[in-house]
Scaffold this motif. Structure first.
Motif, PDB file in Angstrom:
ATOM      1  N   SER A  97       2.480  -2.093  -8.738  1.00 34.83           N
ATOM      2  CA  SER A  97       1.831  -0.785  -8.618  1.00 34.83           C
ATOM      3  C   SER A  97       2.282   0.158  -9.734  1.00 34.83           C
ATOM      4  CB  SER A  97       2.139  -0.173  -7.251  1.00 34.83           C
ATOM      5  OG  SER A  97       3.528  -0.110  -7.015  1.00 34.83           O
TER       6      SER A  97
ATOM      7  N   GLU B 140       0.649  -0.904 -13.027  1.00 37.87           N
ATOM      8  CA  GLU B 140      -0.751  -0.470 -13.055  1.00 37.87           C
ATOM      9  C   GLU B 140      -0.844   0.985 -13.515  1.00 37.87           C
ATOM     10  OE1 GLU B 140      -4.491   0.400 -10.028  1.00 37.87           O
ATOM     11  OE2 GLU B 140      -2.873  -0.941  -9.393  1.00 37.87           O
TER      12      GLU B 140
ATOM     13  N   SER C 171       0.821  -1.212   0.000  1.00 38.90           N
ATOM     14  CA  SER C 171       0.000   0.000   0.000  1.00 38.90           C
ATOM     15  C   SER C 171       0.854   1.261   0.000  1.00 38.90           C
ATOM     16  CB  SER C 171      -0.920   0.008   1.235  1.00 38.90           C
ATOM     17  OG  SER C 171      -1.818  -1.078   1.193  1.00 38.90           O
TER      18      SER C 171
ATOM     19  N   ALA D  89       2.325   1.693  -3.486  1.00 42.58           N
ATOM     20  CA  ALA D  89       1.315   2.173  -4.431  1.00 42.58           C
ATOM     21  C   ALA D  89       1.048   3.663  -4.234  1.00 42.58           C
ATOM     22  CB  ALA D  89       0.018   1.378  -4.264  1.00 42.58           C
TER      23      ALA D  89
ATOM     24  N   ASP E 279      -3.994  -6.494 -10.753  1.00 42.50           N
ATOM     25  CA  ASP E 279      -2.970  -7.491 -10.452  1.00 42.50           C
ATOM     26  C   ASP E 279      -3.299  -8.815 -11.130  1.00 42.50           C
ATOM     27  OD1 ASP E 279      -0.895  -8.891  -9.339  1.00 42.50           O
ATOM     28  OD2 ASP E 279      -1.208  -8.180  -7.316  1.00 42.50           O
TER      29      ASP E 279
END
Length: 482
Positions: free
Chosen positions: A224, A227, A195, A198, A335
């Motif tokens: 991350s 993405e 987290s 990201a 993911d």
């Protein structure tokens, strides 16, 4: 002031090392929760660090663990396993070593968890990723393990806590009955690190970084980051787009290498005993040949006469197996989209496996023509949007020509707005004889949520939702294709 290891006020005879350790941990808490830490804690911590022979750079928030280890290479061994479980012992506590450990632990935790706010540069992200790797090493794992990275997601944590050992606290206080169970703590750290990473990626001015080849070269591919690149690829051009593609390809190749070693162990097709074995030396079944000819043993000559040679069957049934992978490409499934695209390409490279790939949100896209190249496939995805599985079902159903030789893998969190008709279509596939595998997540970390309505109905159908690490899906597919 109380002793935080016992909860009791220090006695006049208390070891001064206890107070030193307390100073370092009070400074750690102050910096984590209040950027304007007390100057007295800073000066006191500096005095402690210098007195025990550690570099003052340990207290510099701008200094990475890497930079400290480069200047003081003898510290590398101390960071490794710094917070890992170790056996209990009844000997006297080394309080001086506990103070030293407190200074190193504080540095590691602050660099990873005190990330501040505002814009993040590529260099800052790279430094954080390096420091996170040092934290993982301190916990007895390999860099990338806890973050569910390319190293295989979490194997290090199990190694760190295995062997039935009791954990010790990061403070190194020792003492039976006072130590936390790191076997539970270590796996919980992974999602938090993911987290934080990201969030750092989101705070980057990614387009500007990608436009600068030097800055782009400092980026470390991660889920991350990939993405963010996939979401923004339509807004990139020129050098920025080329650098983005290079990062995506690096990540794809690294993940593919890990997955390929798991998949290639599978042998596709059962032994076909209707085909006579090929009579060549490499197929010779020596044990069976000796056993069948034992009646021809001559005790006088001490010689075995062989009337017949026996060979192993190696031919396999050649009925093609069709694998249809349907992936939800909405924002919550990024993911899984990346992992399954790579996995589909690997299975597509196996003999006698006919792979089809469909991605969907509110529209469906047949990616089968590019299934052998996960890089090109990912570039054609459009991440985000809503979810309507019925449009994907319209593409998937006509592909089921021979149900008994077909497996349909459906990857989604199953939060659908047309739930009833979609589930009925899935149940029809299951009843037709095809193998239907609903998958809630195939992430590196194994995290993911599934709509409880669908979960219960899949369970009643006899096709429970598979959710967890991608290795679980690899095992299911290998079992069906073998």
């Amino acid at each position: 002031m109380t002793d935080h290891t016992t909860g009791r006020p220090p006695t006049p005879e208390a070891d001064p090392h206890d107070n030193r350790r307390q100073v370092l941990y009070w400074r750690l808490l102050a910096r984590l929760f209040d950027p304007e830490e007390q100057p007295t804690l800073e000066s006191a911590s500096l005095a402690v660090v210098e007195d025990i022979g550690l570099p003052s750079a340990l207290l510099d928030p701008g200094a990475s663990v890497d930079s400290i280890v480069q200047r003081h290479p003898e510290l590398a061994a101390e960071f490794d396993g710094l917070m890992a479980p170790e056996p209990e012992h009844d000997g006297a506590r080394d309080r001086a070593a506990e103070v030293r450990r407190a200074a190193l632990v504080s540095k590691t935790l602050l660099n990873v968890f005190a990330t501040g706010s505002g814009t993040v540069t590529a260099g800052q992200l790279a430094r954080w990723q390096s420091d996170a790797g040092w934290l993982e090493r301190a916990l007895g794992c390999k860099p990338g393990d806890l973050r569910g990275g390319r190293a295989g997601g979490g194997s290090g944590a199990g190694a760190a806590t295995g062997g039935g050992r009791q954990g010790v606290s990061p403070t190194g206080t020792g003492g039976r009955g006072t130590n936390p169970d790191l076997s539970r703590l270590i796996p919980a750290i992974g999602p938090e690190l993911g987290s934080i990473e990201a969030d750092l990626v989101k705070r980057m001015h990614l387009r500007e970084v990608l436009a600068d080849p030097k800055l782009a070269s400092q980026l470390t591919p991660s889920m991350s980051l990939i993405e963010q690149l996939l979401r923004d690829k339509d807004n990139l051009s020129g050098v920025a787009l080329a650098n983005a593609k290079a990062l995506i390809r690096r990540f794809v190749d690294e993940v593919a290498e890990v997955l390929r070693t798991q998949v290639e162990k599978a042998t596709v097709g059962a032994i076909d005993r209707s085909v006579p074995p090929k009579r060549v030396f490499r197929n010779l079944d020596l044990d069976r040949t000796i056993w069948k000819n034992l009646t021809n043993w001559s005790p006088e000559e001490e010689r075995l006469y062989v009337d017949r040679l026996y060979y192993r069957h190696t031919a396999r049934k050649t009925t093609p197996q069709r694998l249809i992978v349907v992936v939800d490409q909405s924002g919550s499934m990024v993911d899984s989209m990346v992992n399954c695209t790579i996995l589909a390409s690997i299975f597509a490279g196996l003999p006698k496996v006919d792979v089809h790939l469909i991605a969907y949100d509110t529209q469906a896209l047949d990616l089968t023509p590019w299934v052998h190249d996960p890089f090109e496939t990912l570039l054609r995805t459009q991440l985000g949007g809503g979810t309507d599985g019925t449009v994907a079902m319209a593409l998937a159903q006509p592909k089921i020509a021979e149900p008994r030789n077909t497996v349909v893998v459906w990857i989604s969190d199953f939060y659908e707005w047309r739930s009833e008709p979609l589930f009925e279509s899935m149940a029809a596939i299951h009843r037709s004889g095809a193998k239907f595998i609903p998958v809630g997540s195939v992430t590196s970390s194994g995290r993911g949520s599934v709509n409880p309505w669908f979960r219960e109905r899949f369970k009643d159908l006899g096709a429970p939702v598979l959710s967890g690490h991608i290795k679980k899906l690899v095992h299911e597919l290998k079992t069906f294709l073998a």
